[in-house]
Scaffold this active site. Structure first.
Site: not given
Ligand code: NAI
Length: 687
Positions: A412, A433, A445, A483
């Protein structure tokens, strides 16, 4: 179904309207790819065809369209100026009054002018997969060729008013039930025409001469007011349709036409049409046009949390094979369950069939072994927002994947250059993104690093378009286009809360502009911890711009991290009912001001909106000045598609031009005076 132009004059040079007369029957074919829009040459061609079939004394004329659809609408590119002759209403009146009765034979999407054309024909028959609608309201318009007056005379006032006001298409079966079709067929349209002619019903009275029963539209009006959210066309469409019950056709049509033409010049319609065209051009950057995108079959997603699961589901829906990689088997199972839940929801809601759901499940696998990504054409990382974790993932992917394959981060805020720095094959890395929920939100994006190749960009754009998304190119900066503007928006909202506005008043004011959620409701929905972590990062790096208001930090420290947090509280209380205002928060904000000796100011609703918009528009201009966005429309697409900015206002840049830059300049001066040293002025705001 596709209809080939089965005429001696078929092919690219075929006339746009072709007439073949066999015995006493005519076949009139419109051939205006891609969607047989009713451009001026089609209208002229239809007039000529009409004269020919009448002169030949044909007993029927079947009207078909070649290619993938019957007429799918008017020619929007003609809407900017006065419509050239012949005008569509005159063509349709002539078809309706023709001595030779017309049979509309339809397939594909019969929309707008296409449906108006069909309504002017004596009979309507359609392939069972055809869809029918009056989508003009989506462009801030209403039908302009008798659609609002003929449709109620065919299917009744309430149904017609609903179709005209909500712009949503209905299926052939539904339209048949409404009384809109004489026959629904499955298969060869030529056979359907032949059998329909064999048992030709008596020619019905012209649609325009039929009476319309009045209907009570009060409930529908309330429904439309709610769903229109400030867009004016839906209610105008409803009210114009209602005229059919009280006015003769000619009078109702005259009013409809004038209203349609007036709306063409309205700011709302210009805004919507500009976004419509921009969503096509922005998603196809000119410099990538000559590059053939690489095919993408196998997609690897790393991280099966909220975003990873959504991106996986979107990729499966587009027909890709998807491998989800997680930290360990247990997390992989959790990720798999999230993807399965999305498929199950789509199935339960009827959006997809059993077969489709099964195909998606069969194309999906989850695990913790990176070698499963070895033959992937693209990998998208959606792990925790931590540069070290993301770099480790990129390193592992780069080891197993081919250098031709793309490796993308869904970060993000982080810099994709730093995540991929020093890795082999630098041209293949980029940022993609997605927005949450990623299986539904259309915006993506596309972030190139300093080393990303044009080939990678071309493939990434094609891949995103293939998912049904709207990809927008953005340069690298904190938060990219969307953002980064959101941060400015929140900062100014916080400054007003610090100086005297209630957070609830700020949310209310933004609703007034047409935003579905105010800034504080949005934080409660997405969780306060994400922006908190980002603020901490910026404070630590010394990049926080200007005045810092830490009220949200205090809420986070109290465990009030939003609707999804354990406390089920954030700016609002969600314990009993989602989104209840909380006197505790109001008291806390007041105490915060007293502690800091801040003299409470009052802000009118208008001031709140103007000051927030000044912050947004300034940031948007900075983004343009710095070359982060390629155009003002790109910014408007990002904010309308990703952040709920009302489309009928065109996006922040269009809104600013319509409102007047002098007014925004005054508001910008006010926010500079309110929080000195907190705003870097874009070139347009420099005094
Ligand atoms: P989340 O916490 O729901 O999911 C992250 C996942 O990554 C977890 O299931 C975790 O087990 C897994 N993970 C962590 N380390 C890992 C590794 N080394 N290898 C494989 N899997 C691993 O987080 P979320 O919300 O899905 O966000 C993920 C990314 O997307 C972040 O970079 C966030 O900034 C970005 N993002 C989030 C948005 C949102 O609205 N939540 C919108 C756009 C981007």
């Amino acid at each position: 179904m596709t209809i080939a132009t089965a005429t001696p004059e078929s092919g690219p040079d075929a006339p746009v309207v072709n007439v073949v007369i066999t015995g006493s029957h005519a076949l009139v074919t419109i051939n205006n790819p891609p969607v047989n829009a009713l451009s001026v040459h089609v209208r002229k061609g239809l007039m000529d065809a009409l004269h020919r079939v009448n002169e030949a004394g044909c007993t029927t004329a079947a009207l078909v369209c070649s290619g993938r659809t019957f007429v799918a609408g008017g020619d929007i590119s003609e809407f900017a100026g006065p419509p050239p002759l012949p005008h569509l209403p005159d063509v349709l009146d002539a078809i309706e009054a023709s001595t030779t009765p017309f049979i509309a034979v339809m397939h594909g999407t019969v929309l707008g002018g296409g449906l108006e054309l069909a309504l002017a024909c004596a009979w309507r028959i359609a392939d069972e997969k055809t869809r029918f609608g009056l989508p003009e309201v989506n462009l801030g318009l209403i039908p302009g060729a008798g659609g609002t007056q003929r449709l109620p005379r065919v299917i009744g006032l309430e149904r017609a008013a609903r179709m005209a006001a909500n712009g949503k298409p209905v299926s052939a079966r539904t339209f048949e039930e409404f009384g809109g079709l004489d026959l629904v067929f499955d298969g060869d349209p030529m056979a359907a025409i032949a059998s329909f002619r064999d048992a030709l019903p008596a020619r019905p009275a012209n649609t325009s001469t039929r009476p319309v029963d009045d209907a009570d539209l009060t409930a529908l009006k309330a429904e439309i007011t709610k769903s229109a959210k400030g867009s004016n066309a839906p209610m105008i469409a409803l009210e114009t349709t209602a005229l059919a019950a009280t006015l003769p056709f000619a009078e109702g049509s005259r009013i409809e036409r004038q209203t349609h033409l007036d709306l063409r010049d309205s700011a709302q319609s210009r805004a919507l049409r500009r976004l419509f065209f921009a969503s096509r051009s922005v998603t196809r950057p000119a410099r990538l046009k000559a590059i053939e995108p690489a095919p993408v079959n196998h997609v690897a997603i790393v991280g099966g949390g909220l975003m990873g699961a959504g991106i996986a589901a979107a990729s499966l829906a587009a027909g890709h094979r998807v491998t989800l990689l997680e930290r360990d088997t247990e997390s992989a199972e959790a990720g798999q369950a999230r993807v399965e839940a999305i498929i199950a929801r789509d199935l339960a809601s009827g959006r997809i069939s059993d077969d489709k759901a099964e195909a998606r499940r069969a194309a999906f696998s989850a695990g913790a072994d990176y070698t499963a990504a070895a033959d992937a054409d693209i990998a998208i990382e959606a792990v925790f927002e931590d540069p070290d974790v993301k770099r480790a993932v990129f390193t592992k992917l780069a080891e197993v994947m081919s250098e031709e394959a793309l490796i993308a981060t869904n970060t993000s805020y982080l810099d994709p250059n730093l995540i991929s720095d020093g890795m082999p094959g630098p041209g293949r890395f980029l940022g993609l993104h997605f927005f949450s929920p990623a299986n539904i939100m259309k915006l993506v994006e596309v972030v190139g690093t300093a080393a990303t190749s044009d080939q990678t960009m071309a493939t990434a754009f094609a891949f995103a378009r293939g998912l049904g998304k709207i990809p927008v190119e953005t340069g690298v900066c904190d938060g990219f286009i969307g953002n980064r503007i959101l941060s400015a928006y929140r900062r100014q909202a916080d400054y007003m809360v610090a100086d005297g506005a209630s957070p609830y008043a700020v949310d209310e004011a933004m609703h007034g502009l047409g935003m579905p959620l105010g800034p504080y409701e949005l934080q409660d929905l997405t969780g306060l911890q994400i922006s908190w972590a980002n603020r901490k990062r910026q404070l630590a790096a010394g990049t926080w711009p200007g005045r810092y208001v830490d009220i949200a930090d205090k809420l986070c420290e109290l465990g009030r991290q939003g609707r999804g947090s354990a406390a089920r509280k954030g700016w609002y209380d969600h314990t009993e009912m989602a989104g209840t205002r909380d006197p505790e928060v109001e008291a806390m904000v007041v105490a915060w001001r007293v502690e800091r000796g801040i003299t409470q100011q009052t802000f009118t609703t208008d001031e709140i909106v103007m000051r927030i918009m000044a912050a947004i528009v300034n940031e948007a201009h900075l983004i343009l000045d710095e070359g982060i966005a390629t155009s003002d429309t790109a910014i408007d697409i990002v904010w309308t598609e990703g952040y709920g900015f009302p489309k009928h206002l065109g996006g922040p840049m269009f809104w600013a031009e319509e409102t007047g830059m002098d007014t925004i300049r005054d508001a910008f001066a006010a926010i500079e005076a309110q929080s000195p040293g907190s705003w870097k002025a874009a070139d347009v705001f420099k005094s």
